[in-house]
Design a protein around this motif. Structure first.
Motif, short mmCIF file in Angstrom:
data_model
loop_
_atom_site.label_atom_id
_atom_site.label_comp_id
_atom_site.label_asym_id
_atom_site.label_seq_id
_atom_site.Cartn_x
_atom_site.Cartn_y
_atom_site.Cartn_z
N THR A 199 20.11 11.82 -0.06
CA THR A 199 20.08 10.67 0.85
C THR A 199 21.26 9.77 0.51
O THR A 199 21.35 9.25 -0.60
CB THR A 199 18.76 9.88 0.70
OG1 THR A 199 17.65 10.75 0.94
CG2 THR A 199 18.71 8.71 1.66
N ASP A 200 22.19 9.60 1.47
CA ASP A 200 23.37 8.78 1.19
C ASP A 200 23.04 7.29 1.31
O ASP A 200 21.94 6.91 1.72
CB ASP A 200 24.55 9.17 2.09
CG ASP A 200 24.28 8.96 3.58
OD1 ASP A 200 23.47 8.09 3.95
OD2 ASP A 200 24.89 9.68 4.39
N ALA A 250 0.82 -1.21 0.00
CA ALA A 250 0.00 0.00 0.00
C ALA A 250 0.85 1.26 0.00
O ALA A 250 0.46 2.29 -0.56
CB ALA A 250 -0.94 0.00 1.21
N LEU A 251 2.01 1.20 0.64
CA LEU A 251 3.00 2.27 0.54
C LEU A 251 4.14 1.80 -0.34
O LEU A 251 4.62 0.67 -0.19
CB LEU A 251 3.56 2.64 1.92
CG LEU A 251 2.73 3.52 2.84
CD1 LEU A 251 3.56 3.89 4.07
CD2 LEU A 251 2.22 4.78 2.15
N GLY A 252 4.54 2.64 -1.28
CA GLY A 252 5.73 2.38 -2.06
C GLY A 252 6.84 3.29 -1.57
O GLY A 252 6.58 4.38 -1.05
N LEU A 253 8.07 2.86 -1.72
CA LEU A 253 9.22 3.65 -1.28
C LEU A 253 9.83 4.36 -2.47
O LEU A 253 10.39 3.74 -3.36
CB LEU A 253 10.25 2.74 -0.61
CG LEU A 253 11.54 3.42 -0.11
CD1 LEU A 253 11.22 4.49 0.94
CD2 LEU A 253 12.50 2.38 0.48
N GLY A 254 9.72 5.68 -2.48
CA GLY A 254 10.31 6.49 -3.54
C GLY A 254 11.78 6.78 -3.26
O GLY A 254 12.18 6.95 -2.10
N THR A 255 12.58 6.85 -4.31
CA THR A 255 14.03 6.98 -4.14
C THR A 255 14.62 8.16 -4.92
O THR A 255 15.80 8.15 -5.25
CB THR A 255 14.74 5.68 -4.59
OG1 THR A 255 14.54 5.52 -6.01
CG2 THR A 255 14.19 4.47 -3.86
N MET A 256 13.81 9.17 -5.21
CA MET A 256 14.29 10.27 -6.03
C MET A 256 15.50 10.98 -5.42
O MET A 256 16.36 11.47 -6.13
CB MET A 256 13.16 11.28 -6.25
CG MET A 256 13.53 12.41 -7.21
SD MET A 256 12.15 13.52 -7.56
CE MET A 256 11.91 14.33 -5.97
N THR A 257 15.58 11.01 -4.09
CA THR A 257 16.68 11.72 -3.43
C THR A 257 17.90 10.85 -3.18
O THR A 257 18.95 11.35 -2.75
CB THR A 257 16.22 12.30 -2.08
OG1 THR A 257 15.86 11.21 -1.20
CG2 THR A 257 15.04 13.23 -2.25
N TRP A 258 17.81 9.56 -3.45
CA TRP A 258 18.93 8.66 -3.15
C TRP A 258 20.13 8.97 -4.06
O TRP A 258 19.98 9.18 -5.25
CB TRP A 258 18.51 7.21 -3.36
CG TRP A 258 17.58 6.70 -2.28
CD1 TRP A 258 16.85 7.44 -1.41
CD2 TRP A 258 17.27 5.33 -2.00
NE1 TRP A 258 16.11 6.62 -0.59
CE2 TRP A 258 16.35 5.33 -0.93
CE3 TRP A 258 17.67 4.12 -2.55
CZ2 TRP A 258 15.84 4.15 -0.40
CZ3 TRP A 258 17.16 2.94 -2.02
CH2 TRP A 258 16.26 2.96 -0.96
N GLY A 259 21.28 9.01 -3.43
CA GLY A 259 22.50 9.31 -4.16
C GLY A 259 22.79 10.80 -4.27
O GLY A 259 23.84 11.20 -4.75
N ARG A 260 21.85 11.61 -3.80
CA ARG A 260 22.05 13.06 -3.84
C ARG A 260 21.81 13.66 -2.45
O ARG A 260 22.72 14.08 -1.78
CB ARG A 260 21.12 13.71 -4.87
CG ARG A 260 21.33 15.22 -5.03
CD ARG A 260 20.47 15.76 -6.16
NE ARG A 260 19.06 15.49 -5.94
CZ ARG A 260 18.11 15.68 -6.86
NH1 ARG A 260 18.45 16.09 -8.07
NH2 ARG A 260 16.85 15.42 -6.57
#
Length: 321
Positions: A27-28, A15-25
């Protein structure tokens, strides 16, 4: 965490998906790994990324985590293609070559031989939709993707793509990923009815109104927020207006009355709609925990109706007469 059927497919997503748009920038890898571990421990399965996120850095970080901290078999990877950077700026490319080349590069970064869901990130006016759909079909028949879909497309494009895929007999349009929240309900006019009729699942990105529905921008612009970020301020600014403020205040009022956080109320409202998954883009593990905490909240009917009324999208011909 509840697993929901994606349209009429055999795929069930969290029901919740985990978005990763900030990963690598923003969010380390350490914080990203902690997020993914906690997400999976809470029963989450769907992880959303894209070749364009950080020019591939998001996928690379996710791939590293799946080689160590989390088992690939515990997650469903959704990635997107069709947007890339060039020397002249951002390029939209949903051609057959562009999509399949991008998918191959994504698989390399992710360290896997397939993704569970492959989406075209946005419409490409210079490529016929029939060509774009042929790439989606090939992604399935070649084993690179289990399911395919579209992101940020109109209802007619969604219907046309679904018709073309159905005619091929090899694949189906499993999902549409679109922005959906109390601050953006435009998809209710045509995209949601089309998806319902076609049996296509709806994935909602930015269910917290790009962070504005958390209430953090009610009185000031926090220095550590996306709204103050040089690369995301424009993304947030869209909802820092008078119309959005009225909705945010209604959410805050409801939250006060229920003894919950505004974030939880906003997510609970969306999860009560006809969506397969709400994709939350947490920058930190603490932000992800706050979203997971919303899963036990069922809003009273009176609150649902009040939020429906204050955020109702404008309808006109031919949707309403």
């Amino acid at each position: 965490m509840e697993l929901r059927q994606l349209g009429r497919t055999g795929l069930h997503v969290s029901a919740l998906g985990l978005g990763t748009m900030t990963w690598g920038r923003d969010t380390d890898e350490i914080d990203a790994a902690e997020q993914l571990r906690e997400f999976v421990a809470a029963g989450g399965t769907l992880v959303d990324t894209a070749a364009s996120y950080g020019d591939g850095d998001s996928e690379s970080v996710l791939g590293e985590i799946l080689r160590g901290a989390v088992d690939r078999r515990d997650v469903q990877i959704c990635t997107k293609a069709g947007v890339r950077r060039s020397s002249s700026g951002t390029v939209v490319d949903a051609s057959r070559a562009g999509l399949l080349d991008s998918l191959d590069a994504s698989l390399t970064r992710l360290g896997t031989d397939h993704v569970d869901l492959f989406l075209v990130q946005c419409p490409d006016p210079s490529t016929p939709l029939v060509e774009t759909v042929s790439a989606l079909r090939h992604a399935v028949t070649s084993g690179r993707a289990r399911y395919v879909g579209l992101s940020n497309h109109t209802a007619w494009q969604t219907a046309r793509a679904a018709t073309l895929l159905e005619a091929s007999g090899d694949a189906e349009l499993a999902a549409v990923e679109v922005e959906y929240s109390l601050l953006e309900r435009g998809i209710e006019r045509e995209v949601v009815p089309a998806a319902d009729e076609l049996g296509t699942g709806v994935l909602a990105w930015s269910p917290l109104g790009r962070g504005v529905l958390t209430g953090k921008y009610r009185h000031a612009l926090p220095a550590d927020s996306r709204g103050a970020s040089p690369h995301l301020s424009g993304f947030v600014e869209t909802y820092l207006d008078r119309a959005s403020s009225g909705v945010v205040e209604a959410v805050a009022t409801a939250a006060d009355g229920l003894g919950r956080a505004p974030l939880e109320v906003a997510l609970a409202w969306l999860l009560a709609r006809d969506v397969a998954s709400a994709i939350v883009g947490a920058r930190t593990p603490a932000q992800l925990r706050a979203s997971i905490a919303a899963l036990d909240l069922e809003l009273p009917a009176a609150v649902l109706h009040a939020l429906d009324d204050v955020s109702a999208p404008t309808l006109g011909y031919p949707e309403a007469r």
